[in-house]
Scaffold this motif. Sequence first.
Motif, mmCIF file in Angstrom:
data_model
loop_
_atom_site.group_PDB
_atom_site.id
_atom_site.type_symbol
_atom_site.label_atom_id
_atom_site.label_comp_id
_atom_site.label_asym_id
_atom_site.label_seq_id
_atom_site.Cartn_x
_atom_site.Cartn_y
_atom_site.Cartn_z
ATOM 1 N N ALA A 1 1.517 8.054 5.131
ATOM 2 C CA ALA A 1 1.040 8.057 6.703
ATOM 3 C C ALA A 1 2.446 7.889 7.385
ATOM 4 N N TYR B 1 -1.009 8.520 -3.677
ATOM 5 C CA TYR B 1 -1.883 9.209 -3.045
ATOM 6 C C TYR B 1 -3.660 8.776 -3.204
ATOM 7 N N SER B 2 -3.227 7.605 -4.108
ATOM 8 C CA SER B 2 -4.859 7.161 -4.401
ATOM 9 C C SER B 2 -5.414 6.193 -3.458
ATOM 10 N N GLY B 3 -4.474 5.601 -2.524
ATOM 11 C CA GLY B 3 -5.079 4.765 -1.543
ATOM 12 C C GLY B 3 -5.387 3.415 -2.166
ATOM 13 N N SER B 4 -4.572 3.091 -3.453
ATOM 14 C CA SER B 4 -4.515 1.843 -4.074
ATOM 15 C C SER B 4 -3.702 0.965 -3.112
ATOM 16 N N TYR B 5 -3.895 -0.445 -3.468
ATOM 17 C CA TYR B 5 -3.093 -1.499 -3.113
ATOM 18 C C TYR B 5 -2.664 -2.637 -3.992
ATOM 19 N N LEU C 1 0.256 4.302 0.269
ATOM 20 C CA LEU C 1 -0.226 5.277 1.176
ATOM 21 C C LEU C 1 0.586 5.355 2.278
ATOM 22 N N ARG C 2 1.091 4.178 2.638
ATOM 23 C CA ARG C 2 1.816 4.030 4.037
ATOM 24 C C ARG C 2 3.015 4.919 3.777
ATOM 25 N N THR D 1 0.833 5.995 -7.953
ATOM 26 C CA THR D 1 -0.447 5.653 -7.286
ATOM 27 C C THR D 1 -0.154 6.264 -5.574
ATOM 28 N N GLN E 1 0.800 -1.046 0.106
ATOM 29 C CA GLN E 1 -0.048 0.052 0.037
ATOM 30 C C GLN E 1 0.894 1.245 -0.107
#
Length: 244
Positions: free
Chosen positions: A65, A137-141, A61-62, A135, A59
């Motif tokens: 975060a 900032y998309s939150g895709s995994y 987005l980690r 991807t 992921q």
Amino acid sequence: MSEQDPTPPNPQQQAREPIFLLPGDVTAIIGVLVAIHLASTLVLNQDGQMQLVFWFAFQPLRIIAGLDDLSLAVPLIWTPFSHALLHAGWEHVLVNCAWFAIFATPVSRRYGAGPMMAIFFISAAAGAALFAATTLYSGSYLIGASGGVAGLTGAAVRFIFQPVMVAQHPETGERMVLGRRLASFADLWRDSRARFFVLIWVLLNAAVPLLPLVTGTQMSVAWQSHLGGFFAGLLVVGLFERKS
């Protein structure tokens, strides 16, 4: 005096044809991929499957975060590799296993199990890196073995199109098959078959983002993972070439 038939050979002493023509390590990894998906679908409930994806899918987005809470980024240590062992459905896992069997086999036979697995996981991580770059900032995994298999594809391209080298033994004069040499990047471009394969493979994957404009439907294909893995395998395979 009557003739007697010779004693038939013991069936256990006869050479037996293997049931599977795949190398043992290739068969074992396919078994692992199938077993993981089978266990995740039969053993885990919906919450368990979500936890499996949360902890082992990649992921991007980690990364963001983790800037605020470092603990959220800890799974990035293993998820660039572990995502390659998970799949979204049976069609996903079976297609990847078939693709893996085709391209892992020549790589394993040339270099052995360890280098083949190293190329697979290095390529999976490279595919994850390119996926993250596009991807973030998309939150895709990302899940699936396709990035690693794409790397094995790139590695195999470096030698499967090359002619078989034959030499003559200096003492006996016997002809010896030496195998295929690892092509340089210039050799790949000069060889029409290799050049065609690479160009078609890259163009087909690069065109995936444009398909929704034609079909009107969103494609859930991680083309970034395919491209990143392919070029990683193309590059790193030379590290495992035996020096004569």
